[in-house]
Every structure is written in structure tokens, then in C-alpha cells.
Design a protein around this motif. Structure first.
Motif, PDB file in Angstrom:
ATOM      1  N   ASP A  18       0.806  -1.224  -0.235  1.00 51.04           N
ATOM      2  CA  ASP A  18      -0.100   0.018   0.006  1.00 51.04           C
ATOM      3  C   ASP A  18       0.960   1.194  -0.037  1.00 51.04           C
ATOM      4  N   TYR A  33      -2.124  -0.568 -14.610  1.00 54.00           N
ATOM      5  CA  TYR A  33      -1.816  -1.831 -13.775  1.00 54.00           C
ATOM      6  C   TYR A  33      -0.254  -2.373 -13.738  1.00 54.00           C
ATOM      7  N   SER A  51      -2.600 -11.239  -6.790  1.00 51.19           N
ATOM      8  CA  SER A  51      -3.530 -11.166  -5.864  1.00 51.19           C
ATOM      9  C   SER A  51      -3.117 -10.079  -4.779  1.00 51.19           C
ATOM     10  N   THR A  54      -3.730  -6.410  -6.284  1.00 51.22           N
ATOM     11  CA  THR A  54      -5.305  -6.236  -6.637  1.00 51.22           C
ATOM     12  C   THR A  54      -5.889  -5.860  -5.231  1.00 51.22           C
ATOM     13  N   ARG A  55      -5.385  -6.868  -4.136  1.00 48.36           N
ATOM     14  CA  ARG A  55      -5.885  -6.477  -2.740  1.00 48.36           C
ATOM     15  C   ARG A  55      -5.561  -5.269  -2.344  1.00 48.36           C
ATOM     16  N   SER A  56      -4.215  -4.816  -2.554  1.00 50.05           N
ATOM     17  CA  SER A  56      -3.783  -3.351  -2.106  1.00 50.05           C
ATOM     18  C   SER A  56      -4.639  -2.519  -2.726  1.00 50.05           C
ATOM     19  N   LEU A  57      -4.798  -2.306  -3.967  1.00 48.72           N
ATOM     20  CA  LEU A  57      -5.510  -1.546  -4.609  1.00 48.72           C
ATOM     21  C   LEU A  57      -7.295  -1.471  -4.415  1.00 48.72           C
ATOM     22  N   LYS A  58      -7.696  -2.530  -3.869  1.00 48.87           N
ATOM     23  CA  LYS A  58      -9.104  -2.535  -3.348  1.00 48.87           C
ATOM     24  C   LYS A  58      -9.309  -1.883  -2.029  1.00 48.87           C
ATOM     25  N   ARG A  59      -7.752  -2.183  -1.250  1.00 51.43           N
ATOM     26  CA  ARG A  59      -8.143  -1.709   0.054  1.00 51.43           C
ATOM     27  C   ARG A  59      -7.775  -0.133   0.090  1.00 51.43           C
ATOM     28  N   ASP A  61      -8.734   1.786  -2.591  1.00 57.04           N
ATOM     29  CA  ASP A  61      -9.971   2.393  -2.881  1.00 57.04           C
ATOM     30  C   ASP A  61     -10.953   2.605  -1.840  1.00 57.04           C
ATOM     31  N   HIS A  62     -10.988   1.414  -1.081  1.00 58.68           N
ATOM     32  CA  HIS A  62     -12.014   1.713  -0.008  1.00 58.68           C
ATOM     33  C   HIS A  62     -11.706   2.562   0.984  1.00 58.68           C
ATOM     34  N   TYR A  78      -4.835   4.134 -12.676  1.00 60.40           N
ATOM     35  CA  TYR A  78      -5.134   4.446 -11.032  1.00 60.40           C
ATOM     36  C   TYR A  78      -4.256   5.694 -10.598  1.00 60.40           C
TER      37      TYR A  78
END
Length: 435
Positions: A18, A33, A51, A54-59, A61-62, A78
């Protein structure tokens, strides 16, 4: 700083990817990406899995720290949000505060790569309220960040600690006889790959190219990936046990002999380059375990006679048996009149293989090509891009291995994730067999 700020910063510290993403986007503005993955690889020395990225980007973004710009294509960009920018600044201040609490006045401490080394190059020191943030702002992205005590300045510390011939920014000491005021292709390539064996001139040249072609670091990583696939192909699939690697560059693991000897420990590799720093590292790092062997020749690719007649070459490789000749990202530094390909190939025994990667003139748009030419001329490193037909000409008299001369990401690449756009890489690659 309120509780939500502290909670978010705590998440960032627990997830170094992150941190890397935020510092990268803070510096670059926006990235696709694959570009983001390449920058993170240069930062950390290892590539994040799909994975994990992707998890970091989703986190992020959240938390509202990163946003996605679809831009009408299937490859979104991004971007960091204003809250994300504030978190980067806050994180720099937190690190600086922690350092001031624990650092001894006479020492300086390097932040571990697993935490913060992603330095926004464009930020001005004026926008950073303390020395920690200033250090983060001013370092090149691929170099480790050194946090200095408030009682010193980066310039003053470097000036008192540098030895003769030592680079002010990377702490690299130049071997005797090397002119560090001039950029060298091997050291510039090392800079793009995130290495430390480069000097100010190399970094300036690298940054000039990156300004014209922002995905150049990704291109370097893909070039290394091609080398790995090509070596694995000739050793595992074709039974080659001897390799002549011309234009070695500064050792970057996995090196050619490591790839080959992982398949067959008896493989023999001879490296050729003409930079004193490469020579220094080669003697220390390009060392083979028995029963294989390695050798290093200090020679210019434009001097094929010197290479072919070198005693170390003949002692290491048996020219009665097939050899793989690797010329990876080297021929585009050679003008047509001095190309050594024909002479080198003619010296190889039947059944040998030739692998080439080369900067492409027909995989970049004209506007980018003009900028690249200007940047190359300004750096003092002449580059001679060639189109697909010209690269194919290197394989005259050889049998091209399928799929032929293709963008390097399309040569026997079996990755499951999407490949980068060939125009983001701009390199042709091929392997041929001498009949």
C-alpha cells in the motif's frame, strides 16, 4: 491528526505494498496496472503477485486513497486522491518523528525497503515540513531513502563522508579510470532496474528517457524476463550447455549462468562487457559452482575478433559443440557499419542458437520516437533503433524459432495475467538456430 487518520496509517504500515502504491502514484500522477507493478518491482526488488497488488488497490480504494480512471479503455489508470496525498505526507512526518526520537546525533539511518523507499521525485523540499519528508521527496524512486537527523542536511552529510570518486547520491565508489560524468548504458540500465551501481550522469540519462517513454522501467523488466525464457528454452528444450552472453550488464539475479545451471549444473557461461563496474561485479558475483563454469571477458561488442580469440573464451567453451549466443539489448547501441553479428554467428558451430532483443522503431509512435532520439542525443549514449525487418536480418541464414521476431512479451510467454501493451515495451525479440 484524528483517529481515522491514525487507523488508516496503521493499515498502511502493516501493508508495505500500500505504501509503495501511494508513493508511486504520488510521484507519477497515474499509472496503468502493469506500469504500477513494474515500479513496485523496482522499489522492492521483487514483483508483487497479482493477488497482492489487487488486494492493495481494493483496500486503498475502500479508504478513498486511490481512484480509478477508466478513460474509455479496457486498461484503466490508477490515481492518488487528495486524501491519499495527505496520507503520504503524514506518513513521512511520522517516520521523521520516530527517527528524531531514536536516532543518535552522529548517525544516519536508512529506512528498510519493506517500509518506505518510494520517493516522489517531483516534490519540492518546500512542500515537506521536515527533513524526513524532504529526504523522501528528493530521492529517485528506485533508490533507498535515507532519513537524516534534523541537525544535518543531506548535502552536508554527503560532503563530509564521501570518498574520492564516490557518488553523492548512491554512495557508489567508482573504479579507477572510470569517467562518472558520462552516462554508460549498463549503469543506466542498472538504474532503471532499481540498482545502486550508477552515478548522477546515468540517472539523469535514465530520467530523460523515462520522461519521453514512461514505461521504460517496465520494458527493462520485460527484457530480463525474455532473457530468462530464452536461456531456459535453449538449455532445457534444446540441450545447449554453453552460452556466450555479450553485453552482460551489471549482474542482476537471476543471471544467465544461474538460470542455466538451475536446469543443468554443468552449464558453462562466458560473459562479455566493457564497463569497469561490470568487471568489478562480474569477478565477485558471476561465479559458478562445480561442475559448471563461468568466465568474464572485458571487451567491446564491436570487437568480435578480440572476443573470439580471447583465451578465456576458448578455455571455457568448446567450439566443437553448439553454443547459445545471447545479445540482449546490446545491438541497438551499434551503428550498422560496426555490427558484429555476422562475424560472431559465422564462428559458431552448427546447431548453435542466437537470441536477440532490440529497441524497435516501429513499436513507438513518431512523437515518442522523436522525444527518445532527443533524450538519447542529450545523454551521450547513441541509440540506433531498428524495425522488425532489420531485426529479422540478424537471423539471415538461421532458422527462426517460433513465433519468430515478435514483441518480447509475446515470445513464449505463458503468464496467466494480461501482458503489457507492446507499445509500452517497444522491443523486438527472437531466437534462431544455426543450421
Amino acid at each position: 491528526m484524528d483517529f481515522n487518520d491514525v487507523e488508516t496509517l496503521g493499515d498502511l504500515v502493516r501493508n508495505p505494498w500500500d505504501v509503495g502504491i501511494l508513493f508511486t502514484l504520488r510521484s507519477k500522477g497515474s499509472l496503468r496496472y502493469t506500469e504500477l507493478g513494474a515500479e513496485l518491482t523496482a522499489w522492492s526488488g521483487r514483483r508483487p503477485s497479482d493477488s497482492a497488488l489487487t488486494r492493495s488497490l481494493k483496500r486503498l480504494d475502500h479508504h478513498g486513497l486511490v481512484t480509478i480512471d477508466e478513460d474509455g479503455s479496457d486498461r484503466p489508470r490508477y490515481m492518488i486522491t487528495p486524501p491519499g496525498t495527505r496520507r503520504v505526507d503524514q506518513l513521512g512526518r511520522v517516520i521523521g518523528a520516530l527517527h528524531r526520537t531514536s536516532a543518535r546525533p552522529s548517525t544516519q539511518r536508512t529506512v528498510p525497503a519493506a517500509h518506505v523507499t518510494m520517493a516522489p521525485r517531483q516534490r519540492s523540499a518546500a512542500s515537506c515540513p521536515d527533513s524526513a519528508s524532504a529526504a523522501v521527496a528528493q530521492r529517485p524512486m528506485s533508490q533507498p531513502v535515507t532519513i537524516l537527523p534534523d541537525s544535518t542536511t543531506p548535502g552536508a552529510t554527503a560532503q563530509t563522508s564521501l570518498r574520492s570518486g564516490q557518488d553523492r547520491e548512491s554512495n557508489v565508489v567508482a573504479p579507477t579510470g572510470i569517467d562518472t560524468s558520462k552516462a554508460h548504458p549498463a549503469r543506466r540500465y542498472d538504474y532503471w532496474l532499481g540498482g545502486k551501481d550508477n552515478f548522477a550522469a546515468d540517472r539523469a540519462a535514465g530520467d530523460a528517457i523515462a520522461a519521453a517513454f514512461p514505461t521504460v522501467r517496465l520494458a527493462c523488466l520485460e527484457n530480463r524476463a525474455f532473457l530468462k525464457r530464452a536461456v531456459e528454452f535453449v538449455v532445457r528444450d534444446c540441450g545447449i550447455r554453453q552460452i556466450l552472453d555479450i553485453g552482460t550488464g551489471i549482474p542482476t539475479s537471476p543471471n544467465t549462468h544461474e538460470i542455466a545451471q538451475a536446469i543443468d549444473p554443468s552449464s558453462k557461461v562466458v560473459y562479455v562487457d566493457n564497463d569497469p563496474i561490470v568487471l568489478t561485479h562480474a569477478r565477485a558475483l558471476l561465479v559458478s559452482a562445480s561442475p559448471g563454469s563461468t568466465a568474464y571477458i572485458d571487451a567491446d561488442v564491436r570487437s568480435p575478433d578480440r572476443i573470439l580469440n580471447d583465451p578465456q573464451l576458448r578455455q571455457t567453451l568448446d567450439f566443437r559443440e553448439p553454443i547459445a549466443l545471447m545479445m540482449i539489448a546490446v545491438l541497438h547501441f551499434i551503428p550498422d557499419a560496426e555490427l558484429p553479428v555476422r562475424q560472431l554467428v559465422q564462428a559458431l558451430p552448427t546447431g548453435s542458437y542466437v537470441a536477440v532483443t532490440h529497441v524497435a522503431t516501429d513499436l513507438v509512435n513518431p512523437e515518442v520516437a522523436a522525444k527518445l532520439e532527443a533524450a538519447s542525443q542529450g545523454s551521450g549514449i547513441d541509440t540506433y533503433g531498428r524495425d522488425r525487418s532489420q531485426v529479422a536480418g540478424f537471423f539471415q541464414g538461421l532458422e527462426l524459432i517460433e513465433p519468430g521476431v515478435v514483441p518480447i512479451t509475446e515470445w513464449r510467454d505463458e503468464r496467466s495475467e494480461p501482458r503489457p501493451d507492446p507499445y509500452d515495451i517497444g522491443i523486438w525479440g527472437a531466437v534462431g538456430r544455426l543450421l
